[in-house]
Design a protein around this motif. Structure first.
Motif, mmCIF file in Angstrom:
data_model
loop_
_atom_site.group_PDB
_atom_site.id
_atom_site.type_symbol
_atom_site.label_atom_id
_atom_site.label_comp_id
_atom_site.label_asym_id
_atom_site.label_seq_id
_atom_site.Cartn_x
_atom_site.Cartn_y
_atom_site.Cartn_z
ATOM 1 N N UNK A 454 0.761 -1.136 0.120
ATOM 2 C CA UNK A 454 -0.062 -0.014 -0.105
ATOM 3 C C UNK A 454 0.931 1.292 0.119
ATOM 4 N N UNK A 455 1.727 1.186 1.062
ATOM 5 C CA UNK A 455 2.870 2.397 0.928
ATOM 6 C C UNK A 455 3.593 2.380 -0.492
ATOM 7 N N UNK A 456 3.933 1.454 -0.965
ATOM 8 C CA UNK A 456 4.837 1.551 -2.196
ATOM 9 C C UNK A 456 4.040 2.096 -3.184
ATOM 10 N N UNK A 457 2.587 1.531 -3.402
ATOM 11 C CA UNK A 457 1.832 1.895 -4.271
ATOM 12 C C UNK A 457 1.487 3.354 -4.358
ATOM 13 N N UNK A 458 1.345 3.980 -3.166
ATOM 14 C CA UNK A 458 1.009 5.305 -3.041
ATOM 15 C C UNK A 458 2.408 6.189 -3.557
ATOM 16 N N UNK A 459 3.540 5.815 -3.039
ATOM 17 C CA UNK A 459 4.511 6.415 -3.314
ATOM 18 C C UNK A 459 4.984 6.476 -4.920
ATOM 19 N N UNK A 460 4.833 5.328 -5.556
ATOM 20 C CA UNK A 460 4.847 4.978 -7.088
ATOM 21 C C UNK A 460 4.010 6.066 -7.620
ATOM 22 N N UNK A 461 2.761 6.137 -7.322
ATOM 23 C CA UNK A 461 1.719 7.071 -7.657
ATOM 24 C C UNK A 461 2.227 8.761 -7.828
ATOM 25 N N UNK A 462 2.768 8.980 -6.491
ATOM 26 C CA UNK A 462 3.025 10.270 -6.506
ATOM 27 C C UNK A 462 4.135 10.548 -7.265
ATOM 28 N N UNK A 463 5.265 9.686 -7.415
ATOM 29 C CA UNK A 463 6.472 9.884 -8.465
ATOM 30 C C UNK A 463 6.058 9.999 -9.902
ATOM 31 N N UNK A 464 5.068 9.205 -10.349
ATOM 32 C CA UNK A 464 4.336 9.163 -11.649
ATOM 33 C C UNK A 464 3.786 10.709 -11.777
ATOM 34 N N UNK A 465 3.013 11.288 -10.666
ATOM 35 C CA UNK A 465 2.385 12.506 -10.884
ATOM 36 C C UNK A 465 3.285 13.418 -10.876
ATOM 37 N N UNK A 466 4.345 13.747 -10.073
ATOM 38 C CA UNK A 466 5.388 14.508 -9.996
ATOM 39 C C UNK A 466 6.007 14.530 -11.432
ATOM 40 N N UNK A 467 6.383 13.247 -11.894
ATOM 41 C CA UNK A 467 7.136 13.282 -13.206
ATOM 42 C C UNK A 467 6.294 13.813 -14.443
ATOM 43 N N UNK A 468 5.088 14.050 -14.143
ATOM 44 C CA UNK A 468 3.976 14.384 -15.083
ATOM 45 C C UNK A 468 3.538 15.922 -14.908
ATOM 46 N N UNK A 469 4.423 16.454 -13.940
ATOM 47 C CA UNK A 469 4.302 17.908 -13.445
ATOM 48 C C UNK A 469 3.135 18.142 -12.596
ATOM 49 N N UNK A 470 2.731 17.300 -11.968
ATOM 50 C CA UNK A 470 1.649 17.605 -10.886
ATOM 51 C C UNK A 470 2.308 17.659 -9.600
ATOM 52 N N UNK A 471 2.043 19.128 -8.821
ATOM 53 C CA UNK A 471 2.670 19.210 -7.601
ATOM 54 C C UNK A 471 2.237 18.089 -6.491
ATOM 55 N N UNK A 472 2.914 17.594 -6.000
ATOM 56 C CA UNK A 472 2.775 16.391 -5.012
ATOM 57 C C UNK A 472 3.345 16.752 -3.551
ATOM 58 N N UNK A 473 3.864 17.988 -3.224
ATOM 59 C CA UNK A 473 4.410 18.291 -1.993
ATOM 60 C C UNK A 473 3.236 18.385 -0.813
ATOM 61 N N UNK A 474 3.394 18.200 0.062
ATOM 62 C CA UNK A 474 2.243 18.249 1.150
ATOM 63 C C UNK A 474 1.754 19.336 1.329
ATOM 64 N N UNK A 475 2.286 20.619 1.179
ATOM 65 C CA UNK A 475 1.722 21.930 1.340
ATOM 66 C C UNK A 475 0.727 22.110 0.285
ATOM 67 N N UNK A 476 0.920 21.821 -0.887
ATOM 68 C CA UNK A 476 0.045 21.897 -2.141
ATOM 69 C C UNK A 476 -1.085 20.996 -1.855
ATOM 70 N N UNK A 477 -0.778 19.849 -1.441
ATOM 71 C CA UNK A 477 -1.878 18.923 -1.288
ATOM 72 C C UNK A 477 -2.847 19.159 -0.109
ATOM 73 N N UNK A 478 -2.255 19.694 0.950
ATOM 74 C CA UNK A 478 -3.066 20.263 1.946
ATOM 75 C C UNK A 478 -4.090 21.263 1.682
#
Length: 580
Positions: A454-478
């Motif tokens: 579950x944790x690896x799946x989430x982090x993989x998703x966040x890495x892919x999103x970041x690679x596509x230019x989606x902001x994934x830092x906690x401040x933006x997501x909050x």
């Protein structure tokens, strides 16, 4: 932020208002009023027993109290509905915005979320492992090490000041046996042929000690009588074994704050001081114990001994502290050791023993109660046996150890993280069959894999999103529009996240770190269920190609799960997986 504590405060405040208005009589005790998840999730988000526990002292019908309380609670903006069920249980539903607010709080506070001031900085000593320094740690010690270390981390997370301690049993006859066994390996290192008589330690691990003795002392002790070499070899071998034990513990990521030597109690007046403390309270006397219950041993005979009046502090019988020949019993140095703990100012003591120490619990609790005048509680946790299985068969003993499966055998087979998590998937006082093949299986049936995935799946998703230019830092997501998280599956995850601070406090109060492992598995299950729903419902996908704001909200939910899983695994001493 502990949502359950917040809602309980609301309930207590409402009851106080009802008292002020005359709806409830004065002087009611609200201490046993709880707010918990209902047994059936279909009944609501939370449930309170307030009406049930107050009915008798208030001399009112439970339903009468529940109806009045419900009217108070629904006036709060967080409460969507308050429904009376059965004789007077009150089921609460919270507004969806409450769960969305929790997610924002998690992202703003990060790994601080769930930490508690429950402990209020109280000093706790957790003593665990404490294996005799006569060989490498075995699988039984492994369970105690994992349990003790996770418990110490849990208590730290819950606001206690924790000291991790190892009691070195280097004062008894077993270290003399170690010395004699090491001496035989020393002779062997000098080319002599040796035999190990019954009662000695034949494990190959002592070959290294024999070689080290040769390197340190040359042939000084060869063919010398025991009185010449016993003390030197005993001290040398004990230190060598403790170094081996420290290395074993390091394999599991266990680091002690204190190593306390039993030998330091002898000849220093510490045992005498502890017994003098008990004597000053009228708890030491000369007496004769009754014969053992059941069949009297043929060699039993009444002997006058120095006894501790442990029955005055909850024990079944009084216990000898000095033998008729003037020597100390095994119990005497243990009393002195715990007297030292009490003297060091600990507010609470926790001892973690093997299953074979069950008969020792009451006497040790009695001793601490007497030494501290009841001010310092002692909780003793027993770790039941572990059986290892591989390829459907019980795992064979280690040839190097000689008679048992070592900690190193287990870690070499499945790794430290898997070992730690798996050993925490059962309560400590339950026996555990550890299937090494199952522990490495990649399926839902393997809890450590399921949580890590579950944790690896989430982090993989966040890495892919970041690679596509989606902001994934906690401040933006909050700052995301979390009102978009309104689907039943999304809210199920949010509700489980909101339970985290409550689970930490429950586990810490009961000294039960296995509750953390159970909770993480449930949270991972909810996350995986949401992920799979996204395959058919595009709006639930973590990355929503048609909506940037929905993507931010979905990623915020996923990231909140990762924060909690990482915190929970940290308590268990397991490194969160970033990819698999």
């Amino acid at each position: 932020m502990n949502l359950f504590t917040d809602i309980r405060t609301l309930v207590i405040d409402s009851l106080a208002a009802m008292t002020a208005e005359g709806t409830l009589p004065e002087g009611l005790d609200f201490a046993n009023v709880t707010v918990e998840p209902p047994r059936d999730a279909a009944h609501g988000d939370m449930a309170t027993n307030a009406a049930m526990v107050l009915a008798k002292p208030a001399r009112m019908k439970p339903r009468e109290i529940a109806d009045a309380l419900a009217a108070k609670l629904v006036a709060d903006a967080r409460i969507s509905s308050a429904e009376v069920a059965g004789p007077g249980f009150l089921n609460l539903r919270l507004e969806v915005s409450v769960w969305q607010t929790v997610l924002g709080h998690v992202l703003q506070t990060g790994d601080v979320f769930g930490r508690s001031d429950l402990g209020q900085g109280k000093k706790v000593n957790v003593e665990y492992v404490s294996a005799n320094p006569t060989g490498p740690l075995h699988v039984g010690h492994t369970r105690g090490a994992v349990f003790g270390d996770a418990l110490a981390s849990l208590l730290d997370f819950a606001g206690f000041e924790v000291t991790r301690e190892y009691y070195i049993n280097d004062g008894g006859a077993q270290v003399d046996v170690l010395a004699r066994s090491a001496y035989l390996r020393y002779l062997e290192a000098h080319g002599q042929s040796v035999e190990f008589p019954d009662g000695t330690y034949p494990g190959e691990y002592l070959k290294d000690v024999g070689a080290a003795l040769k390197a340190a002392y040359g042939d000084t002790f060869v063919d010398q009588p025991e009185e010449v070499w016993l003390e030197e070899v005993r001290n040398f071998a004990t230190e060598q074994m403790m170094e081996l034990i420290r290395e074993d513990l390091a394999l599991l990521g266990v680091k002690m704050d204190v190593f306390y030597s039993e030998k330091s109690l002898y000849g220093t007046g510490k045992i005498e001081a502890a017994l003098e403390s008990l004597d000053s309270k009228g708890l030491i006397y000369q007496g004769v114990l009754e014969p053992p219950k059941g069949k009297k041993p043929e060699d039993w005979e009444p002997r006058v001994q120095t006894l501790f009046k442990s029955t005055e502090h909850g024990d079944d019988v009084d216990r000898p502290v000095k033998k008729s020949d003037g020597g100390w019993t095994y119990f005497a140095p243990d009393i002195a050791y715990h007297y030292d703990k009490v003297s060091r100012g600990f507010d609470m003591l926790i001892d973690i023993f093997g299953a074979d120490h069950g008969g020792y619990v009451k006497r040790m609790k009695a001793a601490v109660s007497a030494l501290s005048d009841g001010a310092v509680p002692l909780d003793v946790k027993l770790c039941q046996l572990v059986k290892l299985f591989k390829d459907g068969q019980e795992f064979k003993m280690s040839k190097r150890a000689g008679t048992f499966v070592t900690l190193r055998d287990v870690v070499d087979a499945v790794g430290a993280d898997v070992t730690r998590f798996m050993l925490l998937t059962r309560k400590n006082d339950q026996g555990f069959d550890f299937d090494l093949d199952k522990a490495l299986e990649q399926s839902k049936d393997n809890p450590v894999f399921y949580v890590q995935y579950a944790n690896a799946r989430i982090n993989s998703t966040l890495r892919k999103a970041a690679a596509e230019g989606v902001p994934t830092d906690d401040a933006t997501l909050a700052a995301a529009d979390l009102t978009q998280l309104a689907h039943t599956a999304q809210l199920a995850v949010a509700r489980k996240i909101a339970e985290w601070p409550r689970q930490v406090e429950i586990a810490a109060r009961s000294n039960e770190p296995h509750r953390i492992a159970f909770y993480l598995f449930d949270l991972a299950s909810d996350l995986h269920a949401l992920y799979h729903l996204g395959k058919t419902e595009k709006s639930l996908r973590f990355v929503n190609e048609s909506s940037e704001s929905a993507t931010h909200a979905n990623l915020a939910l996923a990231r909140a799960v990762s924060i909690v899983i990482s915190a929970g695994l940290g308590i268990l001493g397991v490194t969160p997986a970033q990819e698999m």
